[in-house]
Scaffold this motif. Structure first.
Motif, PDB file in Angstrom:
ATOM      1  N   HIS A 108      35.786  20.944  41.632  1.00  0.00           N
ATOM      2  CA  HIS A 108      35.978  19.871  42.605  1.00  0.00           C
ATOM      3  C   HIS A 108      35.185  20.183  43.870  1.00  0.00           C
ATOM      4  CE1 HIS A 108      37.882  16.649  44.832  1.00  0.00           C
ATOM      5  NE2 HIS A 108      38.235  17.516  45.785  1.00  0.00           N
ATOM      6  N   PRO A 109      34.191  19.358  44.219  1.00  0.00           N
ATOM      7  CA  PRO A 109      33.393  19.644  45.421  1.00  0.00           C
ATOM      8  C   PRO A 109      34.113  19.221  46.699  1.00  0.00           C
ATOM      9  CG  PRO A 109      32.587  17.668  44.335  1.00  0.00           C
ATOM     10  CD  PRO A 109      33.686  18.193  43.470  1.00  0.00           C
ATOM     11  N   ASN A 110      34.091  20.082  47.695  1.00  0.00           N
ATOM     12  CA  ASN A 110      34.582  19.766  49.030  1.00  0.00           C
ATOM     13  C   ASN A 110      33.854  20.670  50.020  1.00  0.00           C
ATOM     14  OD1 ASN A 110      35.985  22.287  48.938  1.00  0.00           O
ATOM     15  ND2 ASN A 110      37.675  21.264  47.871  1.00  0.00           N
ATOM     16  N   SER A 111      34.207  20.549  51.285  1.00  0.00           N
ATOM     17  CA  SER A 111      33.488  21.299  52.314  1.00  0.00           C
ATOM     18  C   SER A 111      33.650  22.810  52.155  1.00  0.00           C
ATOM     19  CB  SER A 111      33.988  20.880  53.704  1.00  0.00           C
ATOM     20  OG  SER A 111      35.387  21.085  53.812  1.00  0.00           O
ATOM     21  N   ALA A 112      34.705  23.254  51.492  1.00  0.00           N
ATOM     22  CA  ALA A 112      34.900  24.686  51.296  1.00  0.00           C
ATOM     23  C   ALA A 112      34.166  25.211  50.068  1.00  0.00           C
ATOM     24  CB  ALA A 112      36.395  25.004  51.172  1.00  0.00           C
ATOM     25  N   SER A 113      34.011  24.376  49.040  1.00  0.00           N
ATOM     26  CA  SER A 113      33.437  24.858  47.785  1.00  0.00           C
ATOM     27  C   SER A 113      31.960  24.518  47.602  1.00  0.00           C
ATOM     28  CB  SER A 113      34.223  24.288  46.606  1.00  0.00           C
ATOM     29  OG  SER A 113      34.138  22.871  46.582  1.00  0.00           O
ATOM     30  N   VAL A 114      31.461  23.486  48.293  1.00  0.00           N
ATOM     31  CA  VAL A 114      30.065  23.062  48.097  1.00  0.00           C
ATOM     32  C   VAL A 114      29.068  24.173  48.404  1.00  0.00           C
ATOM     33  CG1 VAL A 114      28.266  21.559  49.051  1.00  0.00           C
ATOM     34  CG2 VAL A 114      30.422  20.585  48.298  1.00  0.00           C
ATOM     35  N   PRO A 115      29.208  24.943  49.503  1.00  0.00           N
ATOM     36  CA  PRO A 115      28.240  26.032  49.725  1.00  0.00           C
ATOM     37  C   PRO A 115      28.181  27.019  48.567  1.00  0.00           C
ATOM     38  CG  PRO A 115      29.495  25.634  51.712  1.00  0.00           C
ATOM     39  CD  PRO A 115      30.141  24.817  50.647  1.00  0.00           C
ATOM     40  N   HIS A 116      29.328  27.348  47.983  1.00  0.00           N
ATOM     41  CA  HIS A 116      29.346  28.276  46.854  1.00  0.00           C
ATOM     42  C   HIS A 116      28.744  27.627  45.604  1.00  0.00           C
ATOM     43  CE1 HIS A 116      31.908  31.040  49.140  1.00  0.00           C
ATOM     44  NE2 HIS A 116      32.614  29.980  49.511  1.00  0.00           N
ATOM     45  N   MET A 117      29.002  26.347  45.417  1.00  0.00           N
ATOM     46  CA  MET A 117      28.423  25.647  44.269  1.00  0.00           C
ATOM     47  C   MET A 117      26.906  25.606  44.352  1.00  0.00           C
ATOM     48  SD  MET A 117      31.025  22.425  43.691  1.00  0.00           S
ATOM     49  CE  MET A 117      32.663  22.661  43.012  1.00  0.00           C
ATOM     50  N   VAL A 118      26.392  25.324  45.547  1.00  0.00           N
ATOM     51  CA  VAL A 118      24.942  25.287  45.717  1.00  0.00           C
ATOM     52  C   VAL A 118      24.345  26.670  45.480  1.00  0.00           C
ATOM     53  CG1 VAL A 118      23.085  24.851  47.356  1.00  0.00           C
ATOM     54  CG2 VAL A 118      25.056  23.329  47.300  1.00  0.00           C
ATOM     55  N   ALA A 119      25.008  27.711  46.003  1.00  0.00           N
ATOM     56  CA  ALA A 119      24.504  29.072  45.811  1.00  0.00           C
ATOM     57  C   ALA A 119      24.517  29.450  44.334  1.00  0.00           C
ATOM     58  CB  ALA A 119      25.344  30.055  46.617  1.00  0.00           C
ATOM     59  N   ASN A 120      25.604  29.131  43.629  1.00  0.00           N
ATOM     60  CA  ASN A 120      25.676  29.446  42.202  1.00  0.00           C
ATOM     61  C   ASN A 120      24.636  28.661  41.400  1.00  0.00           C
ATOM     62  OD1 ASN A 120      27.805  31.190  42.688  1.00  0.00           O
ATOM     63  ND2 ASN A 120      29.380  29.641  42.289  1.00  0.00           N
ATOM     64  N   GLY A 121      24.427  27.389  41.792  1.00  0.00           N
ATOM     65  CA  GLY A 121      23.411  26.590  41.097  1.00  0.00           C
ATOM     66  C   GLY A 121      22.009  27.149  41.287  1.00  0.00           C
ATOM     67  N   TYR A 122      21.728  27.607  42.516  1.00  0.00           N
ATOM     68  CA  TYR A 122      20.405  28.190  42.755  1.00  0.00           C
ATOM     69  C   TYR A 122      20.215  29.470  41.951  1.00  0.00           C
ATOM     70  CZ  TYR A 122      16.715  30.740  45.109  1.00  0.00           C
ATOM     71  OH  TYR A 122      15.583  31.465  45.363  1.00  0.00           O
ATOM     72  N   LYS A 123      21.262  30.287  41.857  1.00  0.00           N
ATOM     73  CA  LYS A 123      21.159  31.516  41.071  1.00  0.00           C
ATOM     74  C   LYS A 123      20.872  31.214  39.609  1.00  0.00           C
ATOM     75  CE  LYS A 123      24.299  34.137  44.053  1.00  0.00           C
ATOM     76  NZ  LYS A 123      25.640  34.785  44.137  1.00  0.00           N
ATOM     77  N   ASN A 124      21.511  30.170  39.077  1.00  0.00           N
ATOM     78  CA  ASN A 124      21.265  29.801  37.681  1.00  0.00           C
ATOM     79  C   ASN A 124      19.833  29.318  37.472  1.00  0.00           C
ATOM     80  OD1 ASN A 124      23.926  30.411  37.037  1.00  0.00           O
ATOM     81  ND2 ASN A 124      24.643  28.318  37.402  1.00  0.00           N
ATOM     82  N   VAL A 125      19.340  28.494  38.394  1.00  0.00           N
ATOM     83  CA  VAL A 125      17.963  27.993  38.272  1.00  0.00           C
ATOM     84  C   VAL A 125      16.966  29.149  38.374  1.00  0.00           C
ATOM     85  CG1 VAL A 125      16.214  26.560  39.399  1.00  0.00           C
ATOM     86  CG2 VAL A 125      18.549  25.714  39.137  1.00  0.00           C
ATOM     87  N   LEU A 126      17.209  30.091  39.304  1.00  0.00           N
ATOM     88  CA  LEU A 126      16.320  31.228  39.461  1.00  0.00           C
ATOM     89  C   LEU A 126      16.345  32.120  38.227  1.00  0.00           C
ATOM     90  CD1 LEU A 126      14.396  32.728  41.363  1.00  0.00           C
ATOM     91  CD2 LEU A 126      16.391  33.950  42.273  1.00  0.00           C
ATOM     92  N   ALA A 127      17.537  32.294  37.634  1.00  0.00           N
ATOM     93  CA  ALA A 127      17.632  33.113  36.427  1.00  0.00           C
ATOM     94  C   ALA A 127      16.856  32.496  35.270  1.00  0.00           C
ATOM     95  CB  ALA A 127      19.099  33.296  36.046  1.00  0.00           C
ATOM     96  N   VAL A 128      16.934  31.162  35.111  1.00  0.00           N
ATOM     97  CA  VAL A 128      16.182  30.483  34.053  1.00  0.00           C
ATOM     98  C   VAL A 128      14.681  30.615  34.290  1.00  0.00           C
ATOM     99  CG1 VAL A 128      15.690  28.232  33.033  1.00  0.00           C
ATOM    100  CG2 VAL A 128      18.048  28.882  33.519  1.00  0.00           C
TER     101      VAL A 128
END
Length: 317
Positions: free
Chosen positions: A229-249
């Motif tokens: 569930h995205p909100n102001s507390a979780s969105v920064p972590h979601m973006v960081a995790n998404g970037y890590k996945n893209v970089l790993a690929v």
């Protein structure tokens, strides 16, 4: 001072209490068990500049509060029980509480009194002669004779909070010249602008509130990440995790984009990113400054390497 009759005295008492209730927004309900008149007079003098202290029968205080017909004051009624008084003020409640604690007076243990705190007799020599040994034996207290005087071998837990002082305990403490209790006006409840709360709330600092808030934010972020569930507390972590996945690929395949180029170059030749150590300076301060520059440069290159930083993260969000 002219002595008035009982009815007039009650009328004046009610008028005084009602005026204090309307004038002062803050009230401390204090317990005054075992407080002497001389001690109470000193407290009144110390609080005279900022407070008004009022005592009386509980029934009279309740009746005066009921006559005000103000529903906010009804919060006081459940707490007016026992030997209590009211301290009215407009000042800092924590400061007044600390001032009251400064006027606590040590008192000996009396038979029948309730112990407010734990009473421990410390081990070590006493001033009692050997003739008192039988008294300690009757209380199962281990002793020995040292230089003609009784010495207590171990610490003795004599009383626990809430225990009633018996004749033996009182006699022992008096023989040892120990005054284990201290009495004063102890705040039991706080009234402020229509609400009541425990005096322990006054010990809460801004850092405590911030720590609790940040702990709550962390819990919200953890739950939001777990359920997606995205909100102001979780969105920064979601973006960081998404970037890590893209970089790993990107690192595992031939896919590339500008921000992944430096990461691939680093994995291909890590030695190219090693910053040379700065030459030693003659003075100690110059050496610290020159060493700080390579560290700052390494941090900036690390941030440029992965193309992601906290500032960029919050800017995108």
């Amino acid at each position: 001072m002219v002595k008035v009759d009982r009815a007039t005295w009650k009328k004046n008492y009610f008028a005084k209490l009602k005026s204090f209730l309307s004038e002062y927004p803050k009230i401390l309900i204090v317990n005054c068990d075992n407080v002497g008149s001389n001690q109470l007079q000193k407290i009144r003098i110390a609080l005279r500049a900022d407070c008004e202290v009022l005592f009386g029968k509980n029934t009279m205080m309740r009746r005066a509060i009921l006559q005000t017909e103000n529903p906010d004051y009804m919060e006081l009624l459940p707490h007016i029980k026992g030997n209590v008084g009211l301290i009215f003020t407009t000042g800092d409640l924590a400061g007044i509480r600390d001032m009251l604690l400064n006027y606590k007076v040590a008192a000996p243990a009396r038979v029948g009194a309730i112990a407010p705190t734990e009473v421990v007799i410390p081990k070590g020599p006493t001033s009692l002669d050997a003739q008192k040994t039988s008294f300690f034996q009757a209380l199962n207290i281990q002793t020995k004779i040292t230089k003609g005087a009784i010495e207590i071998v171990n610490n003795v837990n004599l009383l626990q909070p809430g225990d009633r002082v018996g004749p033996s305990e009182a006699a022992l403490l008096n023989m040892l010249n120990i005054s284990p209790f201290s009495y004063g006006l102890l705040p039991t409840q706080v009234y402020e602008n229509g609400s009541t709360y425990s005096p322990t709330v006054m010990d809460i600092t801004d850092s405590d509130v911030i720590a609790r808030f940040m702990n709550g934010v962390a819990n919200v972020a953890a739950v939001s990440l777990a359920i997606g569930h995205p909100n102001s507390a979780s969105v920064p972590h979601m973006v960081a995790n998404g970037y890590k996945n893209v970089l790993a690929v990107a690192l595992a395949t031939d896919i590339s984009f500008p921000l992944a180029e430096k990461a691939k170059a680093f994995l291909a030749d890590p030695s190219a990113f090693v910053v040379a150590a700065a030459p030693a300076a003659s003075s100690g301060e110059e050496k610290k400054e020159e060493e700080a520059e390579p560290e700052a440069q390494e941090e900036s290159e690390d941030e440029d390497m992965d193309g992601f930083s906290k500032s960029s993260l919050y800017c995108h969000t």
